[in-house]
Design a protein around this motif. Structure first.
Motif, PDB file in Angstrom:
ATOM      1  N   LYS A   5       1.391  -0.987   0.481  1.00 25.78           N
ATOM      2  CA  LYS A   5      -0.054  -0.638  -0.056  1.00 25.78           C
ATOM      3  C   LYS A   5       0.706   1.099  -0.005  1.00 25.78           C
ATOM      4  O   LYS A   5       0.872   2.728  -0.548  1.00 25.78           O
ATOM      5  CB  LYS A   5      -1.165  -0.453   1.070  1.00 25.78           C
ATOM      6  CG  LYS A   5      -1.861   0.722   0.912  1.00 25.78           C
ATOM      7  CD  LYS A   5      -2.993   1.008   2.718  1.00 25.78           C
ATOM      8  CE  LYS A   5      -3.851   1.800   2.242  1.00 25.78           C
ATOM      9  NZ  LYS A   5      -4.341   1.629   3.807  1.00 25.78           N
ATOM     10  N   TYR A   6       2.048   1.119   0.876  1.00 28.29           N
ATOM     11  CA  TYR A   6       2.869   2.220   0.906  1.00 28.29           C
ATOM     12  C   TYR A   6       3.394   2.566  -0.629  1.00 28.29           C
ATOM     13  O   TYR A   6       3.576   3.900  -1.051  1.00 28.29           O
ATOM     14  CB  TYR A   6       3.878   1.915   2.043  1.00 28.29           C
ATOM     15  CG  TYR A   6       4.845   2.936   1.455  1.00 28.29           C
ATOM     16  CD1 TYR A   6       4.851   4.851   2.614  1.00 28.29           C
ATOM     17  CD2 TYR A   6       6.533   2.746   0.766  1.00 28.29           C
ATOM     18  CE1 TYR A   6       5.455   5.292   2.385  1.00 28.29           C
ATOM     19  CE2 TYR A   6       7.412   4.313   1.183  1.00 28.29           C
ATOM     20  CZ  TYR A   6       7.065   5.091   1.956  1.00 28.29           C
ATOM     21  OH  TYR A   6       7.811   6.285   1.748  1.00 28.29           O
ATOM     22  N   LEU A   7       3.749   1.277  -1.215  1.00 25.74           N
ATOM     23  CA  LEU A   7       4.484   1.982  -2.308  1.00 25.74           C
ATOM     24  C   LEU A   7       3.719   2.657  -3.649  1.00 25.74           C
ATOM     25  O   LEU A   7       3.453   3.272  -4.378  1.00 25.74           O
ATOM     26  CB  LEU A   7       5.196   0.405  -3.348  1.00 25.74           C
ATOM     27  CG  LEU A   7       6.171   0.626  -2.344  1.00 25.74           C
ATOM     28  CD1 LEU A   7       6.767  -1.256  -2.784  1.00 25.74           C
ATOM     29  CD2 LEU A   7       7.486   0.902  -2.341  1.00 25.74           C
ATOM     30  N   TRP A   8       1.599   2.095  -3.160  1.00 27.79           N
ATOM     31  CA  TRP A   8       0.862   3.236  -3.903  1.00 27.79           C
ATOM     32  C   TRP A   8       1.151   4.205  -3.700  1.00 27.79           C
ATOM     33  O   TRP A   8       0.506   4.879  -4.507  1.00 27.79           O
ATOM     34  CB  TRP A   8       0.035   1.114  -4.216  1.00 27.79           C
ATOM     35  CG  TRP A   8      -1.786   2.063  -4.884  1.00 27.79           C
ATOM     36  CD1 TRP A   8      -1.780   1.792  -6.510  1.00 27.79           C
ATOM     37  CD2 TRP A   8      -2.448   2.878  -4.129  1.00 27.79           C
ATOM     38  NE1 TRP A   8      -2.970   2.627  -6.569  1.00 27.79           N
ATOM     39  CE2 TRP A   8      -3.342   2.683  -5.353  1.00 27.79           C
ATOM     40  CE3 TRP A   8      -2.803   2.322  -3.195  1.00 27.79           C
ATOM     41  CZ2 TRP A   8      -4.489   3.403  -4.658  1.00 27.79           C
ATOM     42  CZ3 TRP A   8      -4.295   3.372  -2.325  1.00 27.79           C
ATOM     43  CH2 TRP A   8      -5.030   4.001  -3.502  1.00 27.79           C
ATOM     44  N   ILE A  10       2.908   6.209  -2.773  1.00 25.44           N
ATOM     45  CA  ILE A  10       3.956   7.103  -3.302  1.00 25.44           C
ATOM     46  C   ILE A  10       4.281   6.841  -4.676  1.00 25.44           C
ATOM     47  O   ILE A  10       4.818   7.503  -5.320  1.00 25.44           O
ATOM     48  CB  ILE A  10       5.270   7.329  -2.396  1.00 25.44           C
ATOM     49  CG1 ILE A  10       5.710   5.726  -3.005  1.00 25.44           C
ATOM     50  CG2 ILE A  10       4.945   7.328  -0.866  1.00 25.44           C
ATOM     51  CD1 ILE A  10       7.537   5.190  -2.464  1.00 25.44           C
ATOM     52  N   ARG A  11       2.769   6.555  -5.023  1.00 22.88           N
ATOM     53  CA  ARG A  11       3.136   5.853  -6.709  1.00 22.88           C
ATOM     54  C   ARG A  11       4.710   5.716  -7.446  1.00 22.88           C
ATOM     55  O   ARG A  11       4.256   5.643  -8.772  1.00 22.88           O
ATOM     56  CB  ARG A  11       3.106   7.879  -7.272  1.00 22.88           C
ATOM     57  CG  ARG A  11       1.796   8.059  -7.388  1.00 22.88           C
ATOM     58  CD  ARG A  11       1.987   9.767  -7.861  1.00 22.88           C
ATOM     59  NE  ARG A  11       0.202  10.170  -7.387  1.00 22.88           N
ATOM     60  CZ  ARG A  11      -0.632   9.969  -8.398  1.00 22.88           C
ATOM     61  NH1 ARG A  11      -0.998   9.570 -10.201  1.00 22.88           N
ATOM     62  NH2 ARG A  11      -2.108  10.391  -7.924  1.00 22.88           N
ATOM     63  N   MET A  12       5.012   4.571  -7.060  1.00 19.77           N
ATOM     64  CA  MET A  12       6.152   3.857  -7.778  1.00 19.77           C
ATOM     65  C   MET A  12       5.490   2.442  -8.154  1.00 19.77           C
ATOM     66  O   MET A  12       5.885   2.282  -9.338  1.00 19.77           O
ATOM     67  CB  MET A  12       6.780   3.056  -5.674  1.00 19.77           C
ATOM     68  CG  MET A  12       7.732   2.650  -6.010  1.00 19.77           C
ATOM     69  SD  MET A  12       8.969   3.732  -6.751  1.00 19.77           S
ATOM     70  CE  MET A  12      10.379   2.699  -7.559  1.00 19.77           C
ATOM     71  N   PHE A  13       4.419   2.054  -7.926  1.00 22.46           N
ATOM     72  CA  PHE A  13       3.193   1.818  -8.883  1.00 22.46           C
ATOM     73  C   PHE A  13       1.901   1.833  -9.215  1.00 22.46           C
ATOM     74  O   PHE A  13       1.099   2.848  -8.483  1.00 22.46           O
ATOM     75  CB  PHE A  13       2.998  -0.524  -8.095  1.00 22.46           C
ATOM     76  CG  PHE A  13       4.721  -1.023  -7.943  1.00 22.46           C
ATOM     77  CD1 PHE A  13       5.120  -0.987  -8.996  1.00 22.46           C
ATOM     78  CD2 PHE A  13       5.071  -0.724  -6.403  1.00 22.46           C
ATOM     79  CE1 PHE A  13       6.868  -2.068  -9.124  1.00 22.46           C
ATOM     80  CE2 PHE A  13       6.248  -1.183  -6.667  1.00 22.46           C
ATOM     81  CZ  PHE A  13       7.295  -2.220  -7.912  1.00 22.46           C
ATOM     82  N   LYS A  14       1.528   1.691 -10.768  1.00 25.21           N
ATOM     83  CA  LYS A  14       0.318   2.519 -10.662  1.00 25.21           C
ATOM     84  C   LYS A  14      -1.078   1.741  -9.732  1.00 25.21           C
ATOM     85  O   LYS A  14      -1.842   2.506  -9.949  1.00 25.21           O
ATOM     86  CB  LYS A  14       0.227   1.853 -11.894  1.00 25.21           C
ATOM     87  CG  LYS A  14      -1.323   2.555 -13.036  1.00 25.21           C
ATOM     88  CD  LYS A  14      -1.269   2.191 -14.587  1.00 25.21           C
ATOM     89  CE  LYS A  14      -2.039   3.048 -15.170  1.00 25.21           C
ATOM     90  NZ  LYS A  14      -1.995   2.944 -17.147  1.00 25.21           N
ATOM     91  N   PRO A  64       1.998   8.605   4.377  1.00 28.39           N
ATOM     92  CA  PRO A  64       0.508   9.173   3.791  1.00 28.39           C
ATOM     93  C   PRO A  64      -0.800   8.347   4.475  1.00 28.39           C
ATOM     94  O   PRO A  64      -0.915   7.059   4.271  1.00 28.39           O
ATOM     95  CB  PRO A  64       0.872   9.100   2.465  1.00 28.39           C
ATOM     96  CG  PRO A  64       1.803   8.158   1.805  1.00 28.39           C
ATOM     97  CD  PRO A  64       2.128   7.631   3.341  1.00 28.39           C
ATOM     98  N   PRO A  65      -1.447   8.985   4.585  1.00 32.78           N
ATOM     99  CA  PRO A  65      -3.214   8.751   4.804  1.00 32.78           C
ATOM    100  C   PRO A  65      -3.800   8.252   3.965  1.00 32.78           C
ATOM    101  O   PRO A  65      -4.155   6.585   4.140  1.00 32.78           O
ATOM    102  CB  PRO A  65      -3.519   9.865   5.171  1.00 32.78           C
ATOM    103  CG  PRO A  65      -2.921  11.522   4.755  1.00 32.78           C
ATOM    104  CD  PRO A  65      -1.607  10.645   4.309  1.00 32.78           C
TER     105      PRO A  65
END
Length: 131
Positions: A5-8, A10-14, A64-65
């Motif tokens: 969820k964190y990687l999503w 912070i826009r690392m993955f679509k 992020p929230p």
């Protein structure tokens, strides 16, 4: 917050499912060890993400929230990826063979022009021999 969820966020993955698959395949590491998608992320952890043949190194600043805009991403992570990783990617682009192997697929536009030029040259050679 979960690592996928964190990687999503912070826009690392679509999508979050792509982030989950990356974790399952071993492309995401925290402290040098592979992590499951359910691993919790805390501040000051160093994350390594392999994406598009580049090993991105991120430091978690805050969680992020929910998914944030592209301009706000730097509030939640610090990118410490060495420049050599991106130079390596450029070298890969130049080293690739841009032409397809013979006998595979349709000719490219350049191949077609070369073929047409060859046919035109051979046709005029035959014409000159008959005269």
């Amino acid at each position: 917050m979960r690592i996928d969820k964190y990687l999503w966020c912070i826009r690392m993955f679509k999508t979050r499912s792509i982030a989950t698959d990356a974790c399952k395949k071993g492309h995401v590491k925290i402290g040098g060890s592979n992590v499951k998608p359910s691993k919790e992320v805390f501040g000051t952890e160093k994350i390594t993400v392999r994406k598009n043949q580049v090993n991105y190194q991120l430091i978690v600043i805050d969680t992020p929230p929910n998914r944030v805009g592209a301009k706000l991403v730097d509030l939640y992570r610090k990118d410490v990826t060495p420049k050599e990783e991106f130079e390596h990617l450029d070298l890969l682009k130049y080293s690739k063979d841009y032409y397809r192997k013979k006998g595979t697929g349709r000719p490219t536009k350049k191949d077609r022009r070369d073929i047409d030029e060859y046919k035109d040259d051979s046709h005029t050679d035959e014409h000159n021999e008959l005269d």
